[in-house]
Structure formats: C-alpha cells, structure tokens
Design a protein around this motif. Sequence first.
Motif, PDB file in Angstrom:
ATOM      1  N   PRO A   1      -1.058   9.252  -1.477  1.00  9.42           N
ATOM      2  CA  PRO A   1      -0.170   8.260  -0.876  1.00  9.42           C
ATOM      3  C   PRO A   1       0.947   8.934  -0.080  1.00  9.42           C
ATOM      4  O   PRO A   1       1.188  10.143  -0.229  1.00  9.42           O
ATOM      5  CB  PRO A   1       0.400   7.521  -2.092  1.00  9.42           C
ATOM      6  N   ALA A   2       1.622   8.158   0.765  1.00 11.37           N
ATOM      7  CA  ALA A   2       2.798   8.642   1.487  1.00 11.37           C
ATOM      8  C   ALA A   2       4.014   8.419   0.596  1.00 11.37           C
ATOM      9  O   ALA A   2       4.395   7.277   0.313  1.00 11.37           O
ATOM     10  CB  ALA A   2       2.954   7.899   2.811  1.00 11.37           C
ATOM     11  N   ILE A   3       4.603   9.509   0.121  1.00  7.56           N
ATOM     12  CA  ILE A   3       5.709   9.457  -0.848  1.00  7.56           C
ATOM     13  C   ILE A   3       7.002   9.806  -0.127  1.00  7.56           C
ATOM     14  O   ILE A   3       7.138  10.899   0.432  1.00  7.56           O
ATOM     15  CB  ILE A   3       5.464  10.447  -2.001  1.00  7.56           C
ATOM     16  N   ASP A   4       7.952   8.894  -0.140  1.00  9.78           N
ATOM     17  CA  ASP A   4       9.234   9.105   0.539  1.00  9.78           C
ATOM     18  C   ASP A   4      10.380   8.779  -0.416  1.00  9.78           C
ATOM     19  O   ASP A   4      10.852   7.650  -0.474  1.00  9.78           O
ATOM     20  CB  ASP A   4       9.336   8.235   1.787  1.00  9.78           C
TER      21      ASP A   4
ATOM     22  N   ALA B   1      -0.979   6.315   3.128  1.00 10.83           N
ATOM     23  CA  ALA B   1      -1.092   7.218   4.268  1.00 10.83           C
ATOM     24  C   ALA B   1      -2.403   6.983   4.997  1.00 10.83           C
ATOM     25  O   ALA B   1      -2.557   7.357   6.162  1.00 10.83           O
ATOM     26  CB  ALA B   1      -1.008   8.669   3.810  1.00 10.83           C
ATOM     27  N   SER B   2      -3.358   6.342   4.299  1.00  3.13           N
ATOM     28  CA  SER B   2      -4.695   6.151   4.830  1.00  3.13           C
ATOM     29  C   SER B   2      -5.390   5.074   4.010  1.00  3.13           C
ATOM     30  O   SER B   2      -5.019   4.804   2.862  1.00  3.13           O
ATOM     31  CB  SER B   2      -5.481   7.464   4.741  1.00  3.13           C
TER      32      SER B   2
ATOM     33  N   PRO C   1      -2.052  -2.615   8.641  1.00  6.28           N
ATOM     34  CA  PRO C   1      -2.330  -1.579   9.643  1.00  6.28           C
ATOM     35  C   PRO C   1      -3.491  -0.650   9.283  1.00  6.28           C
ATOM     36  O   PRO C   1      -4.037   0.030  10.154  1.00  6.28           O
ATOM     37  CB  PRO C   1      -1.009  -0.809   9.728  1.00  6.28           C
ATOM     38  N   HIS C   2      -3.880  -0.618   8.016  1.00  5.87           N
ATOM     39  CA  HIS C   2      -4.974   0.251   7.580  1.00  5.87           C
ATOM     40  C   HIS C   2      -6.311  -0.490   7.540  1.00  5.87           C
ATOM     41  O   HIS C   2      -7.307   0.059   7.055  1.00  5.87           O
ATOM     42  CB  HIS C   2      -4.652   0.837   6.207  1.00  5.87           C
ATOM     43  N   GLY C   3      -6.325  -1.729   8.039  1.00  8.72           N
ATOM     44  CA  GLY C   3      -7.570  -2.482   8.095  1.00  8.72           C
ATOM     45  C   GLY C   3      -8.009  -3.060   6.766  1.00  8.72           C
ATOM     46  O   GLY C   3      -9.163  -3.448   6.608  1.00  8.72           O
TER      47      GLY C   3
END
Length: 543
Positions: free
Chosen positions: A409-412, A401-402, A280-282
């Motif tokens: 980063p997206a941290i969950d 995240a991008s 999804p981020h290419g």
Amino acid sequence: MSFDYVIVGGGSGGATLAARLSEDPTVNVCLLEAGGAGDHLLIRMPAGVVAMLPGWGKISNWAFKTVPQKGLNGRQGYQPRGKALGGSSAINAMLYVRGQRQDYDGWAENGCTGWDWDTVFPYFLRSENHEDGITDMHGGSGPLHVAHQKSPRPVTRAFIEAATRLQHREVTDFNSGDNEGVGLYQVTQFHDGPHVGERCSVAAGYLHPVMSRSNLTVITGAHATRLSLEGKRATGVHYRKGKDDAHVSATREVILCGGAFNSPQLLQLSGIGRTEDIAPHGIKMVHELAGVGQNLQDHLDFTLGYKSKDTDNFGIGLRGSFNLLKHIWDWRKTGKGLLATPFAEGAAFFKTDAALERPDIQLHFVVSVVDDHARKLHLGYGYSCHVCVLRPESRGTVSLASADPMAAPAIDPNFLTKDADLSTLIKGAKMSREIMKTPPMAAFEHSEMFGVRDGMTDADWEQIIRARADTIYHPVGTCKMGVDDMAVVDLELRVHGMQALRVVDASVMPTVTSGNTNAPTVMIAERAAEFIKAEAARAVAAG
C-alpha cells in the motif's frame, strides 16, 4: 471450503481471535496468514530481531516503505511489520506496555463508550500469564507470558541511575495506568516451561498450543486479495497461495486482522472506502466509507547513539562474534544472557513540561548502536537512546498504490506536519541527552555519534531530527472505532454499513496509546472475541 468465521491475518489480533473463537468446538474457524508459521529460531530467540528488523531478505517482515516525507527532508521512511503467525509480535522488542489510563478514558469521552480504562483493564488481565502470578495489576492464567528481564546489562542499570539523579522516579511496573518514571520494561517472554527464555509472540502464546484443534484451520502463505461480497454482506475471502488463487467462505463473519496498513488496503481492494482512493484504480465501488485509510498515527522516533569501550552489551566485530557464540550457548542452556535481551531494556516516560497532566515522551534505552533500523552497522560496541512523541498531532493516510493486491500500500504517515510534534521531540531529545551526560552514563561513553554535540540550538536539533527521525513501529488508527463520520467500525468493531464484517487490530484505535501497541492490540482482540461469541449466542437464541 466453508467456515463459520474467516480471519484474515495471523498477527496479534488474528492469533488471539483464532484461539479464542475455536474454544467453542461447535464452530469452525479459518485463519489466513500471508507469512509463515512464526516458529523459526530467529523468532524464538529474542536477539534474533537484529536479523529480521532490517528487512534484508524480508525474513518474516513485510519491510514496507513510506512515500517520501516532506517533514523528513523528503526521505522515505521504513516500516517493518511482522509477516508470520504472531505478526509484529514475532519481530518486535517484546515490550509489554499497556499505555496510560487517560488513553482509554479519552476514547470513551470521545464516543467510544465502554472502552475506558476500568472497562478494558480486565481484558489485559485475561490475556496475561505473568511471572508474578495473579496480582492486582496482572493476570496469571492467560496465554501470553509476561516476564521481568533476567539479564539487563550494567549500562542499562546506569541509565536508570542517571535518570534518578535528575529526580525522575524509578518505576518497577509501567502497566498500572500511570507510567511516569524510569525503569526496566517487562517483556513478552516465556518465564517457565520448555520454552523459557524464548520470545512469547502472540502466536506462541495463544495459537501454536491449539493448532491441533479439529475446528481450527490455519493456512499460511495465503495472501488475501479481496473480500467476496453479496451486496453489503461479507461472505468470504479470495486469496493467493503461491501461484494459485483460492477462496474460503464465511457463513457467520469475516474478520480483518491485517494491521494498520493491510486492513484498510484489503477494504479498498474490495471496493470499501473513499471513492477517490478506489475508483482511479478501476475497482468497483461497493460501499462509501470516508474513514478507511485515514487517521494514520505513529510514534516518530529520534535516536541518540554512543560508542563505548564496554563490551558487556551487543557489539559487532571479532570479539563481538566470539561473545555471541558464548551467549548462544548460555541462552540455549538457561534462557538467560545477552541473547535473551529485548535490546530496548531501559524504559522511561517523561513530561517535557512539568505542568503537563501526564508524560508526553517515551524513551527506549537500547544496549547496542541502532542506526537506520539496524540497516547501517557500526563496528565495535555502543548503546542508543530513542525518544518518541507519545501523542502526535500529525495525521497520515494509507491508500492503494495499485490495483494489484500483491503490491504494497501507499503509506503516508505525514510525519512532523504539526509544529507541536517537532517542539515536543526537540525537548525530549534534550532531556534524553541530559541523562546520557549524567555521571553514571557518562562513564560508559567513548564518543557521541550522528552529529549531536554540545551547544546545539533548537534550529540545529530540528535539522538533525528531520534528517534522521523515523518510526518506532506503532502505526494505528486507519480503521478507527467510533460514532462520528470518519469512524470505520462501531463500538463492537463491526464495519459501519456492512454486514458480517469486522476489523480487529491496531487500526481500530481512535488515537494511539501512550506506549508500545502490542499489549493493547491483544486486549482489543480479547474484547472482540467476547463480542463475537455474544452475537452468535443472540442469533441462536433468536432462532
């Protein structure tokens, strides 16, 4: 530039590896570190952590945030991580804790053969320069100084006495593989030589003394942006330094040591991981690997806080500032005193149920009021008691995240998504408060903070925990070691399905150890250095 080995990240894993691999003068090693040299005063002075931990100005700190946490009332958690040579060992509380024997035996029983306690124990010894010298439990000739605390505060002694009155045993060493009990933490702090009393980050112990080696190149301020790949083989690293993009080649191996957040992020930026996280981020997919960024585990922490009239600890205000100046002088002169404190002086590992085989909670008794990672300050003096769940069942993720490599980063962490974690934390909070209300500790209390009060129900505890709990800074597992479908690296930490690519940091832990994670990370890197040297020797022998 071309090197035999390129290491990405100069934290605990990377600093250890760079020092060990460059012991061989016939190989050339390059270490890339996004942060600085890790040798400024706030790092060297143990109490300097109060200036770095909150993340204001991001002094040697990535100061990450999590995505909103459903289990924490939608709050964003805070994730301070070291950004300097030494990594998080440059900004942590210096606590030296190996974990429990069963942690490592559990790794082995679940497929990580050769990672049991008896096998890894010698690597802990190899890393240590312990104040007590060589003993059955400690090493005396390694690079990492480990010391007993020199100036624990009276309130910490009271904490230990209060716990023993409740029939908890007093322990003098939490590193035997059985850490049940209460006592003082040992610390990664110089105990002799010109740096006595200073923090011994992994960089200070391993890396700084060997920076002059002609076969070791350390590039700071170098933010890795992606791996260079030839098919499924890692051949180098692209990085950004200031406004300039650059590249280094690796003729033997690229080794990722970015930690539980940055290592999976760099793999994903390079097209290695799950398609749904990358495409999804290419970014072009190179290698499908289902476990990258999965299996995130962390120790969720809840803090009890108390105001006190006792001024023999860390306080904020006119008197505290005056005392601070005095203690700076003491520390510079002797290496002792309040500024030598790790803040988290008191240690405890307890069972919330007597029927349990081993402790399931850890306490950090801190000689100051800690509110929201020291981002909210309170005038006056006080103390805190932190409790965390040692073996959480909740599992989270790290993802992009991008496509921008400079973005966080997206941290969950997915905190408190398993009921068992909440139940254990409530029990642990009650046990901690019982210690705080026992006479030796009660004598220090002026007032209780953060809305905790007598007569709280479990529902009340749940409400306050969801409103206030957050990490105690031990994220692991996002490039886990193993042989199952979700494993990212094999038992010698080579990335499955790739060539000349390893991960050597806390992200490879299949499950989080039962305690602070710095000492285990150094152990992992010591083993990795041996694996890498042995593989190189085999290659030479094979011609």
